[in-house]
Design a protein around this motif. Sequence first.
Motif, short mmCIF file in Angstrom:
data_model
loop_
_atom_site.label_atom_id
_atom_site.label_comp_id
_atom_site.label_asym_id
_atom_site.label_seq_id
_atom_site.Cartn_x
_atom_site.Cartn_y
_atom_site.Cartn_z
N LYS A 346 0.83 -1.21 0.00
CA LYS A 346 0.00 0.00 0.00
C LYS A 346 0.86 1.26 0.00
N THR A 348 0.29 5.17 0.69
CA THR A 348 -0.62 6.24 1.12
C THR A 348 -0.06 7.58 0.69
N GLN A 374 -0.19 -0.01 -4.39
CA GLN A 374 -1.63 0.22 -4.39
C GLN A 374 -1.91 1.58 -3.74
N GLU A 376 -3.47 4.79 -2.15
CA GLU A 376 -4.60 5.21 -1.32
C GLU A 376 -4.42 6.69 -1.00
N TYR A 394 1.15 1.32 6.39
CA TYR A 394 1.53 1.67 5.02
C TYR A 394 2.76 0.85 4.63
#
Length: 494
Positions: A346, A348, A374, A376, A394
């Motif tokens: 992830k 962020t 990914q 966010e 994260y």
Amino acid sequence: MTFRPLTAGLASVLALSASMALAERTDIVFGLQLEPPHLDPTSAAAGAIDSVLYSNVFEGLTRFGPDGSVGPGLAQSWEISDDGLTYTFKLAEGVKFHDGTTMDSEDVKFSLDRARAEDSTNAQKALFAGIENVEATDPTTVTVTLKNPDGNFLFNMAWGDAVIVAPESIENIKTTPIGTGAFMFDNWTQGDKIELKKNPEYWGTPAILDAVTFKFISDPTAAFNAMMAEDLDGFGAFPAPENLPQFDADPRFKVLIGSTEGETILAMNNKMPPLDNVKVRQAVAHAINRQEIIDGAMFGYGTPIGTHFAPHHPDYVDLTELSAYDPEKSKMLLEEAGVSLPLQLKMTLPPPSYARRGGEIVAAQLRQVGIEAQIENVEWAQWLETTFRGAHDYGFTIISHTEPLDINIYARPDYYFQYDNPEFQALMADFSVESDPDKRSEMLKTAQQTIAEDYVNGYLFQLPLHTVAKTGLEGLWINAPTQASDMTGVSWSE
């Protein structure tokens, strides 16, 4: 009816009238992209708080000047003992907080003791860790005793996290900040603006402006439109660098290009598998094309960096080659580390344009070597809560560290990227008590080399400062030695 063009004489008169009208103005509407989560600079890591309040509303014992120098603040002078352990500060006389209460040595003691307390929520608590004792010797004298000599102590006291607050107003500081500065807090319309007004009883050189409104516009296109419509008088850290040439060509505006202390990094969670493996972090670093990020996200503005240090600092070491763009090497390192691809992590991204735009480019680059970032997108308060604090939820994030000379954050294993290197911690401990300039310089160079070779983070670029302002606005900081929009010397020219 016949219309005739203005004569040269009449045009000159109108231009002069417009200039005089600007000079008569005593207010300013200034745009910023990030709105503070609250208004207490002593209990949050959000630089957006300092952007509004540093020097304007709150002051410390010392303060940063626009050139990065450290000078007197509420402390007008100081003496340092021969052993470097005792600092005796002489406070300015006649200083009052905005609520009318007197600022004296007891307030300084309260502020420093609060910042270093066991239950302190100060985001830069390490700045105060070396303090052994604070004594209010008399109303205008404060004696600070250190555990060890610290050549950075006066520098540390200039940070926004070290401003002086009062026990009488601390309960509501997050919504109603009470400081000693040249401006007083007036109103906060959340989601829109913060309004300041001139402090008529300021102890020092009074502000020239009567009122300052900070207008928060997160969207780059909206920021451009607001400036072009002249709804704003200026915009700090302008979020759409692609529009700067248009402003530069428009006689209504001027563009100020300066530098910041902002090391912009692809931060990595060093405790999250497989990022706890240095080979994986190295693979990430070699997958990044810095210039592509600078060109795509910053439209060519920005200086590549290879470590967490400002290139304009005399002790900077250019280590960009250690993490030069080499996607084939990235793939090899991932294979050596035994990573199963595709690797999903992830990312962020907080609101600033460099993060959102840069994140898209970095994700595309990582994808080429088998790493799926990914994305966010989160708001600032959420980033602080979930990425910076708490569980550090994260894998990657992009952020610019705008605090000056802050490489010592890598000596804090509980910091959000969770780098835990005892040798680096010992180096920073030695640095904090070393007074010899040459030895301190060598230590800083070793520190830069260490974190670069450990590939703690992906080091991207030094954040430039783009300020767009109306032509008649004077006194804005060109460079940003700390994250501040200091309005205390701003005025309209004739």
